[in-house]
Design an enzyme around this catalytic site. Structure first.
Site, mmCIF file in Angstrom:
data_model
loop_
_atom_site.group_PDB
_atom_site.id
_atom_site.type_symbol
_atom_site.label_atom_id
_atom_site.label_comp_id
_atom_site.label_asym_id
_atom_site.label_seq_id
_atom_site.Cartn_x
_atom_site.Cartn_y
_atom_site.Cartn_z
ATOM 1 C CG ASN A 12 -1.615 1.375 1.407
ATOM 2 O OD1 ASN A 12 -1.700 1.993 0.518
ATOM 3 N ND2 ASN A 12 -2.155 1.492 2.520
ATOM 4 C CE LYS A 14 -0.050 2.935 4.822
ATOM 5 N NZ LYS A 14 0.097 3.235 6.351
ATOM 6 C CG HIS A 98 -5.469 2.046 5.374
ATOM 7 N ND1 HIS A 98 -4.917 2.986 6.201
ATOM 8 C CD2 HIS A 98 -4.558 1.245 5.236
ATOM 9 C CE1 HIS A 98 -3.880 2.707 6.792
ATOM 10 N NE2 HIS A 98 -3.560 1.455 5.882
ATOM 11 C CD GLU A 100 -2.772 5.569 6.809
ATOM 12 O OE1 GLU A 100 -2.657 5.498 5.668
ATOM 13 O OE2 GLU A 100 -1.673 4.914 7.623
ATOM 14 C CD GLU A 170 -3.089 -2.593 7.313
ATOM 15 O OE1 GLU A 170 -2.115 -2.710 6.895
ATOM 16 O OE2 GLU A 170 -4.021 -1.076 7.199
ATOM 17 N N GLY A 176 3.013 2.203 10.768
ATOM 18 C CA GLY A 176 3.928 3.283 10.784
ATOM 19 C C GLY A 176 4.642 3.497 12.139
ATOM 20 C CB SER A 216 5.563 -1.902 11.750
ATOM 21 O OG SER A 216 5.100 -0.687 12.207
#
Ligand code: 13P
Length: 254
Positions: A12, A14, A98, A100, A170, A176, A216
């Site tokens: 991904n 992003k 996702h 985010e 996730e 991250g 990660s």
């Protein structure tokens, strides 16, 4: 590794990579990963690079993913992109929900479910992301959160569609941050998600759904994560932006 489900490892990207940078990266991945048959490989560049990247990977073992889609098919929805438009660029997978997007665009489980239906309507495959935030884990609510997200985000999918859907677990606190879920935490969450799918559909469907881990993932932890019985691949963020790290994740996972 001997699993009935084929591993699926997706990058991904992003909001990273210009078209030129995307082409560079994908040329390197093609070279490094040409011999890989054991794993389904997916890259999900930003929309602006889909067209060019799609041409370069046409003759390769790498499949194309998108990072979002509209729940609508066509019409006056400024700034949105329909699933059929993605299909024009040979997109096969669409990442949905996702964390985010759940956080910054307030995407709800209901919206994710509508998008998943739109994706299946043009025979693409959704990768539906779920995962708890740190406070939820620390207060013992992980399973409740995952159950609500999974139930809500696959609502309305038929059993056949569910089998062609990928779930990405996730944990938000691992994205991250350099913190990875332990293999035990990942396996426990994946097994729980599979049990939830079994209760929503049946055992056969649940056994066929691939569940990726994301958060990660690095070359150094990929093998251990992928060796868990219910971990069927990875959704990789930061480490997917470099040829070496993404290729090593794939190679270490086999
Ligand atoms: P990182 O691999 O950078 O933690 O990101 C994970 C992710 O969000 C993939 O969708």
């Amino acid at each position: 590794m001997n699993k009935d489900r084929k591993l699926i490892i997706a990058g991904n990207w992003k909001m990273n990579k210009t078209v030129a940078e995307a082409l560079d990266l994908v040329a390197g991945l093609k070279r490094e990963l040409a011999a890989i048959k054991e794993v389904d490989l997916v890259v999900a560049p930003p929309f602006t690079a889909l067209s060019e990247v799609s041409k370069v990977i046409l003759d390769s073992n790498i499949r194309l993913g998108a990072q979002n889609v509209s729940e609508q098919n066509v019409g006056a929805y400024t700034g949105e992109i329909a699933a059929a438009m993605l299909k024009e660029f040979s997109v096969r997978y669409v990442i949905l929900g996702h964390s985010e997007r759940r956080q910054y665009q307030q995407e709800s489980n209901e919206l994710v479910a509508r998008k998943a239906i739109a994706v299946h309507a043009v025979a693409l495959k959704p990768i539906i992301c779920v995962g708890e935030v740190l406070a939820e884990r620390e207060s013992g609510r992980t399973e409740k959160v995952l159950e609500t997200q999974v139930r809500g985000s696959v609502a309305g999918l038929t059993a056949d569609q569910m089998e062609e859907t990928v779930i990405a677990y996730e944990p938000v606190w691992a994205i991250g941050t350099g913190k990875t879920a332990t293999t035990e935490q990942a396996q426990a969450a994946h097994a729980f998600i599979r049990r939830t799918l079994a209760s929503l559909y049946d055992e056969t469907v649940a056994k066929r759904v691939r569940i990726q881990y994301g958060g990660s993932v690095k070359p150094g932890n990929a093998r251990e994560l992928m060796s868990q019985p219910d971990v069927d691949g990875a959704l990789v963020g930061g480490a997917a932006l470099e040829v070496r790290s993404f290729s090593d994740i794939v190679k270490n996972s086999i």
